[in-house]
Structure formats: C-alpha cells, structure tokens
Design an enzyme around this catalytic site. Sequence first.
Site, PDB file in Angstrom:
ATOM      1  N   LYS A  81       0.550  -1.455   0.253  1.00 59.96           N
ATOM      2  CA  LYS A  81       0.178   0.162  -0.060  1.00 59.96           C
ATOM      3  C   LYS A  81       1.055   0.885  -0.851  1.00 59.96           C
ATOM      4  CE  LYS A  81      -3.464   2.651   2.501  1.00 59.96           C
ATOM      5  NZ  LYS A  81      -3.960   2.388   3.567  1.00 59.96           N
ATOM      6  N   GLU A  87      10.868  -4.377   3.948  1.00 56.85           N
ATOM      7  CA  GLU A  87      11.125  -5.889   4.441  1.00 56.85           C
ATOM      8  C   GLU A  87      10.576  -5.995   2.192  1.00 56.85           C
ATOM      9  OE1 GLU A  87       9.241  -4.475   6.160  1.00 56.85           O
ATOM     10  OE2 GLU A  87       9.389  -6.183   8.187  1.00 56.85           O
ATOM     11  N   GLY A  98      -4.561  -1.360   4.541  1.00 59.98           N
ATOM     12  CA  GLY A  98      -4.041  -2.826   4.106  1.00 59.98           C
ATOM     13  C   GLY A  98      -4.342  -4.162   4.343  1.00 59.98           C
ATOM     14  N   ARG A  99      -5.034  -4.492   6.312  1.00 60.11           N
ATOM     15  CA  ARG A  99      -5.456  -5.066   6.516  1.00 60.11           C
ATOM     16  C   ARG A  99      -6.463  -6.065   5.663  1.00 60.11           C
ATOM     17  NH1 ARG A  99      -4.510  -2.150  10.414  1.00 60.11           N
ATOM     18  NH2 ARG A  99      -6.192  -1.578  11.970  1.00 60.11           N
ATOM     19  N   GLU A 110      -3.928  -6.346  15.357  1.00 63.76           N
ATOM     20  CA  GLU A 110      -3.607  -4.721  14.289  1.00 63.76           C
ATOM     21  C   GLU A 110      -4.959  -3.604  15.013  1.00 63.76           C
ATOM     22  OE1 GLU A 110      -2.014  -3.926  10.177  1.00 63.76           O
ATOM     23  OE2 GLU A 110      -0.245  -3.450  11.047  1.00 63.76           O
ATOM     24  N   HIS A 168      -4.275 -32.213  19.405  1.00 67.24           N
ATOM     25  CA  HIS A 168      -3.203 -32.938  20.202  1.00 67.24           C
ATOM     26  C   HIS A 168      -2.208 -31.960  19.763  1.00 67.24           C
ATOM     27  CE1 HIS A 168      -5.616 -36.452  18.350  1.00 67.24           C
ATOM     28  NE2 HIS A 168      -5.991 -35.822  17.500  1.00 67.24           N
ATOM     29  N   LYS A 179      10.246   0.047  13.963  1.00 68.78           N
ATOM     30  CA  LYS A 179      10.364   0.390  12.584  1.00 68.78           C
ATOM     31  C   LYS A 179      11.786   1.375  12.866  1.00 68.78           C
ATOM     32  CE  LYS A 179       5.926  -0.869  10.334  1.00 68.78           C
ATOM     33  NZ  LYS A 179       5.264  -0.319   9.058  1.00 68.78           N
TER      34      LYS A 179
END
Length: 498
Positions: free
Chosen positions: A172, A178, A233-234, A319, A349, A461
């Site tokens: 975005k 990254e 973004g999400r 978030e 399990h 950041k």
Amino acid sequence: MSSIPVSDHPQSVFRAHEIVLDSAYQGIDATHWKSLFAQAKEANLDRFIGDLFAGKPVNNSENRPALHSALRNLEKTPVFVDGKDVMPEVAEVWRRIEGLCNKWIGVTDVIHIGIGGSDFGPRLAIEALAHVPDIDSRGMRMHFLANIDTADLNRILQRALPNSTRVVIVSKSFTTLETAKNAKAVVKWLKDNGRTDSQISHALYAVTANVPAAKAFGVDPENIYPFWDWVGGRYSVWSAVGLPIALQYGFDTFKQFLAGAQAMDQHFRTAPLEENLPVIMALSLLYQQQKHQIKSYAVIPYADALDWFPKWLQQLDMESNGKSVDRDGQPVKYSCPVVFGSSGSNAQHSYFQLLHQGTEIIPIDFIAIREPMSHLPEAQEHHRILLSNCLAQAQALANGKKTDNPNNTYPGNRPSNLLILPKLNAYYLGALLALYENRAAALGALWNINSFDQPGVELGKVLAKPIEAALKSGAHVDADAHIDAVTAARINLFNQSL
Ligand code: F6P
C-alpha cells in the site's frame, strides 16, 4: 463444576446467506442478551455501521473512511469519498484485472512480494482455494515472499523459472522495507539470469496506493494496479491485492470471492442487531470479557483449507483493535484479546489440553464445513470423523466432566461458537472473511476504539535503523539516545566473534 447453561436467548442459531452461527454454548441467557443489545445501542453500533458504509471518516486519527466494502460493491452503486464517486475507478481496476487474466499465458511462477495485509489475504485465499476439489486453476506455482529473512527468498529463487516468472510487488505504502529489499533482490535475480531490461519490465507488476513510488522503482505504469488510502492494508485483499486469486483461478472466481463478501456486508448493514451474525459474534466476545475477564480467544477451523485463516485473523483483529486508548485517547477497560488458532483436529493434539483444563477460560470459534473437501473414497467417513471431533470438543468444553480424581476432572463452562459453512469455495471464503472483518469493526465500535489505524507498529521500525547501522559497522557500541544499555550489549554480542 457446572456445565455451561445453554443459551435461552429466544434463538441461538442465526443464519446469513446459508452460513450458520450456533451460539448455544456461549451460555448467554435472555437477560444477558437484552443487556448486551442495550450496550450495543448505547454504543450507537447501528449508527457506526451506517457511517462505515457511507464513507464517513471512521478512521478518525487519519481522518479517512474505511471503505473496503466499496471494493466488493459489484453493482457499482455510487460510493462517495470527498464528494467523488469512487466506483468508476474501482470498476476500472476490475476491468484491467480481467484483461490481465486473459493475456496471462505461459507463466509458470508468480512471486508475490508483500507483507502483513499485502500478504495474508491473498496467501490465505490461494491456499484455501487450492483445496477446493475440481477448482479451475491455471496451476502456476504461487510463491509468497514476505519476510526479510533470505531463507524464503532463497527457497523461491531455487524453484522459480526466471524466463517464465512474473513478479507482483504489493505494498500500500510502497515504502515497506521488507518488500522493497525483496523486490530489489528478485529483480537482481532476473538480471543475473539473463533477462533484459525490457523483459524485466514486462515481468514486473505493482499493486499500491503510492503509484509514484512504484514508477520510481521502475515498474511500467501499464503494470501498476492502484488502490486507495481509504482501504486499510489488512482490508485490502478485495482490491488488486487479490490479483493472484484472479490470475490463478480466473476472474469469475475472484468475482465470486467479492460477491460472498458483498453478501455478508449486505447482511451486516441491514439485519437487525438481534439477528446480525457479526454483531452477535462481537457481543458474545464482549460478554465473555465482562463475565470471565478473558484475555485470549481461539479460532479453530476444522478444515486444512483454512489453516492460514487464524494468521490472517491475527492481523485483522489485533492490528485493528489491539489498543489501550479509545477514539478520544482515554484508557479503555476492554480491547482485543490475544487471538490464536490452527486447523482442527491437529490443534486437539497440541494445545487443547490447556483449553480443557488450563486455568484460563478461552472462548473458541469452531468453524466447520458441511461438505468434505475431496472426492476420495474415504472422504465421507473422514469428514464425519472430522465433524464429530469438532462437535465433541465443543460439548466437552461446555459441560466438562466431574470425577473423584482432580487430574481427570474437566471444569467445563468453556464457551464456544460454531460457524458452519455449507461448502468452501470462493463465495463462502469471501463471506467468511467479511464476517470477521465486520465483527472486528463491530467490536471496535463497542469498545469505542478506532479499528482502522495501527500507530503501534511504528516505534520498532524507527528503532531498527540505528541498530542496523550499528550491526553494519561491526564496532563496539555504547548506549546513546537511540540505543539503550541492554540493546547496546546485545548488539555487541552479535558483533563480537563467538
Ligand atoms: O507495519 C504494519 C503494516 O503497515 C500493516 O498495516 C500492513 O499491512 C503492512 O505493514 C504492509 O504495509 P504495506 O502494504 O504498505 O507494504
């Protein structure tokens, strides 16, 4: 030990577009439901839902609307941002995605580079739909590259065929470190493998709300698919961020995905609060917070296809609502619990011991799919076993079991929801994701939290920059204004030879 009182709300089974929510094991009686709906009214939930869909600036800290619903508004009814109908631009991107699907030929590998909301949604959809029997698929290898850790990069570059790879950079902001670093590394790999500048330009695509930055990176403007700052973004998988879904499974399947989400939006907007699935789910969580002070909740899809769903949900919920101040900057009493989960029955399990006998009460959303997800001869029997495990776990958690041996005693009283999807396909996947998006929005409104910003991700950041410089220099570091004594000592641990 007492078993959970089965809900005596006049109704504990709710439906929206063939998706069923059974909240009977929430143990919420009629009086409590009444008080929960009164709280919803007091929080002006109705008005908030109207404002959300009307494009009001519900993201008050950034003074923006949160209009991901416009991205699945397939009828293109006008949606206004600052007095301008955004639907023509949205529809233009659909037109371009469809056009791209038609000319996307001879591609063996897609490297989708993006992180967080630019990764989870498309990754979940690609994974989930890969499990749908008989789905029409182009069969490309879809590689998702998110982490700055070069392990994934290395693994992907070993598998992809450079001459027939397309790269989609999804960000975005187009400033995420990254993503920028990974994009550069993949472009270098194309070069190193003999691709010319024009071939690279042909192979490179971008999806972003920052078109100038994508151009500056060298992406051909023809290959840039925009989205807008009114899409978080999400919440962005419904935009061109979901391009891999269309490319792999076809534009019609992508439209089905949008249609399912749109149907759930329609339900959330129009169903009375008392019958509204996202609202009922939000209120049941609120009830468990108020009654049991719960600090975490689990989501367990009894379907391998949805194994990525809890990870997607972690970003969506935590978030959006992992905040300790409300819209006015005042401390909140309740906000988002820790969300975790993985597919059942595997999860049984692993950590179900704690869910049954641990000291914390952890509400659970069980998700089950009515139809098996293969045509194998074993499918019906295995699916029966899968479903019976899902139902049995909910019953055991609710009722517990009393014995003379404390070690073998199950306290019970552990609430859960059961969500049933008629089947898993693009439509119901879209509806499921939109159900949880709308639930997160409803919870934000009930807690009076702005669910659409994420200021808490910034500090780390910023701090990483001087630390990286110190690691790069390799020299001994002392604490300073940016690096405290503990971190300075840790940098020195990395910098000194072991
Ligand atoms: O750092 C968090 C975050 O901003 C998320 O909200 C977002 O989904 C992710 O980073 C990726 O951001 P972008 O799409 O701008 O690269």
